[in-house]
Design an enzyme around this catalytic site. Structure first.
Site, PDB file in Angstrom:
ATOM      1  N   GLY A  47       0.819  -1.266   0.021  1.00 51.76           N
ATOM      2  CA  GLY A  47       0.103   0.061  -0.035  1.00 51.76           C
ATOM      3  C   GLY A  47       0.706   1.283   0.018  1.00 51.76           C
ATOM      4  O   GLY A  47       1.786   1.248   0.480  1.00 51.76           O
ATOM      5  N   GLN A  52       2.412   9.896   1.593  1.00 54.90           N
ATOM      6  CA  GLN A  52       3.845   9.458   1.539  1.00 54.90           C
ATOM      7  C   GLN A  52       4.662   9.695   0.431  1.00 54.90           C
ATOM      8  O   GLN A  52       5.809   9.747   0.414  1.00 54.90           O
ATOM      9  CB  GLN A  52       3.794   7.766   1.518  1.00 54.90           C
ATOM     10  CG  GLN A  52       3.076   7.515   2.785  1.00 54.90           C
ATOM     11  CD  GLN A  52       3.239   5.966   2.746  1.00 54.90           C
ATOM     12  OE1 GLN A  52       2.258   5.208   2.327  1.00 54.90           O
ATOM     13  NE2 GLN A  52       4.093   5.160   3.520  1.00 54.90           N
ATOM     14  N   CYS A 103       6.401   0.122   7.219  1.00 56.78           N
ATOM     15  CA  CYS A 103       5.867   1.153   6.379  1.00 56.78           C
ATOM     16  C   CYS A 103       6.985   1.834   5.530  1.00 56.78           C
ATOM     17  O   CYS A 103       8.109   1.818   6.055  1.00 56.78           O
ATOM     18  CB  CYS A 103       5.251   2.344   7.496  1.00 56.78           C
ATOM     19  SG  CYS A 103       4.588   3.750   6.750  1.00 56.78           S
ATOM     20  N   LEU A 104       6.491   2.151   4.280  1.00 52.53           N
ATOM     21  CA  LEU A 104       7.412   2.584   3.392  1.00 52.53           C
ATOM     22  C   LEU A 104       7.973   3.841   3.836  1.00 52.53           C
ATOM     23  O   LEU A 104       9.203   4.130   3.430  1.00 52.53           O
ATOM     24  CB  LEU A 104       6.977   2.705   1.831  1.00 52.53           C
ATOM     25  CG  LEU A 104       6.600   1.329   1.210  1.00 52.53           C
ATOM     26  CD1 LEU A 104       5.983   1.812   0.008  1.00 52.53           C
ATOM     27  CD2 LEU A 104       7.777   0.216   1.322  1.00 52.53           C
ATOM     28  N   HIS A 145      -4.432   0.729   7.873  1.00 49.89           N
ATOM     29  CA  HIS A 145      -3.066   1.306   7.779  1.00 49.89           C
ATOM     30  C   HIS A 145      -2.823   2.706   6.828  1.00 49.89           C
ATOM     31  O   HIS A 145      -2.597   3.671   7.153  1.00 49.89           O
ATOM     32  CB  HIS A 145      -1.790   0.434   7.555  1.00 49.89           C
ATOM     33  CG  HIS A 145      -0.489   1.028   7.506  1.00 49.89           C
ATOM     34  ND1 HIS A 145       0.340   0.523   8.211  1.00 49.89           N
ATOM     35  CD2 HIS A 145       0.149   1.790   6.678  1.00 49.89           C
ATOM     36  CE1 HIS A 145       1.527   1.153   8.003  1.00 49.89           C
ATOM     37  NE2 HIS A 145       1.271   1.944   6.914  1.00 49.89           N
ATOM     38  N   GLU A 146      -3.572   2.376   5.632  1.00 52.53           N
ATOM     39  CA  GLU A 146      -3.397   3.326   4.569  1.00 52.53           C
ATOM     40  C   GLU A 146      -4.388   4.683   4.820  1.00 52.53           C
ATOM     41  O   GLU A 146      -4.107   5.622   4.556  1.00 52.53           O
ATOM     42  CB  GLU A 146      -3.830   2.788   3.219  1.00 52.53           C
ATOM     43  CG  GLU A 146      -2.791   1.768   2.702  1.00 52.53           C
ATOM     44  CD  GLU A 146      -1.275   2.305   2.662  1.00 52.53           C
ATOM     45  OE1 GLU A 146      -1.100   3.418   2.713  1.00 52.53           O
ATOM     46  OE2 GLU A 146      -0.427   1.430   3.225  1.00 52.53           O
ATOM     47  N   HIS A 149      -3.014   6.960   7.254  1.00 58.83           N
ATOM     48  CA  HIS A 149      -1.954   7.949   6.572  1.00 58.83           C
ATOM     49  C   HIS A 149      -2.669   9.216   6.145  1.00 58.83           C
ATOM     50  O   HIS A 149      -2.233  10.337   6.079  1.00 58.83           O
ATOM     51  CB  HIS A 149      -1.233   7.102   5.286  1.00 58.83           C
ATOM     52  CG  HIS A 149      -0.178   6.391   5.543  1.00 58.83           C
ATOM     53  ND1 HIS A 149       0.932   6.936   6.186  1.00 58.83           N
ATOM     54  CD2 HIS A 149       0.340   5.286   5.391  1.00 58.83           C
ATOM     55  CE1 HIS A 149       1.987   5.902   6.456  1.00 58.83           C
ATOM     56  NE2 HIS A 149       1.695   5.033   5.918  1.00 58.83           N
TER      57      HIS A 149
HETATM   58 CO    CO Z   1       2.651   3.352   5.829  1.00 62.83          CO
END
Ligand code: CO
Length: 187
Positions: A47, A52, A103-104, A145-146, A149
């Site tokens: 995701g 991000q 997380c990226l 999670h997304e 964000h």
């Molecule tokens: Co993340």
């Protein structure tokens, strides 16, 4: 298409509630959506949310985990790709489940987070079409999670305990005996 830079928590955009996307704006965002999909895949993520990549917009891309056959081989086309625009969680199960997330935007770290086991999400797709989706398990976790964000929330805000946070190296070393546990990493 292009691979985009992924920002880290030093950048305040990651902490801002993102702006809703209008219908007209969505038409202009198609190249960004394609770039986000490419960037997520290049980073082996499941995701990626627009904040991000430095865009404060209520938009995210998600690709579910693959399914495996009895021999342990990945079943082709068993991953589902979602583009979610202005998503909202409209129902969540009382039941929660703990799981390990990464997380990226926080590369190299994982932590334990409790998430609702099942959620219903009302969203638009990349063409502005309204959809109502229901997920459970790991897919429900990725959506939570997304969508966090889009509200400036990171998984590190929701750890089950401050000590339940590790470098990937530490986690995989400690977890060798429990290798059956599945990890959603790098989303
Ligand atoms: Co993340």
């Amino acid at each position: 298409m292009a691979i985009l830079d992924i920002i880290t928590p030093e950048n305040p955009i990651l902490r801002q509630p993102a702006e809703p996307v209008s219908r007209d704006q969505l038409k202009t965002l198609q190249p960004l959506i394609d770039d986000m999909i490419e960037t997520m895949r290049a980073a082996n993520g499941v995701g990626l949310a627009a904040p991000q990549v430095g865009r404060s917009l209520r938009l995210a891309v998600i690709e579910t985990l693959p399914q495996y056959d009895d021999d342990g081989d990945e079943i082709p086309d068993s991953r589902d790709l979602f583009v979610i625009v202005n998503p909202e969680i409209v129902w969540q199960s009382r039941k929660e489940e703990e799981g390990i997330e990464g997380c990226l935007s926080i590369p190299g770290y994982v932590g334990e987070v409790s998430r609702h086991y099942a959620v219903r999400v009302q969203t638009q797709n990349r063409y502005g079409k309204k959809q109502r989706l229901k997920f459970n398990g790991w897919t429900a976790r990725i959506f939570q999670h997304e969508i966090d964000h889009l509200n400036g929330i990171l998984f590190t805000d929701k750890l089950t305990a401050p000590e339940n946070y590790w470098t990937e190296e530490e986690y995989y070393k400690d977890d060798e005996e429990e290798s059956a546990e599945r990890v959603v990493s790098a989303d």
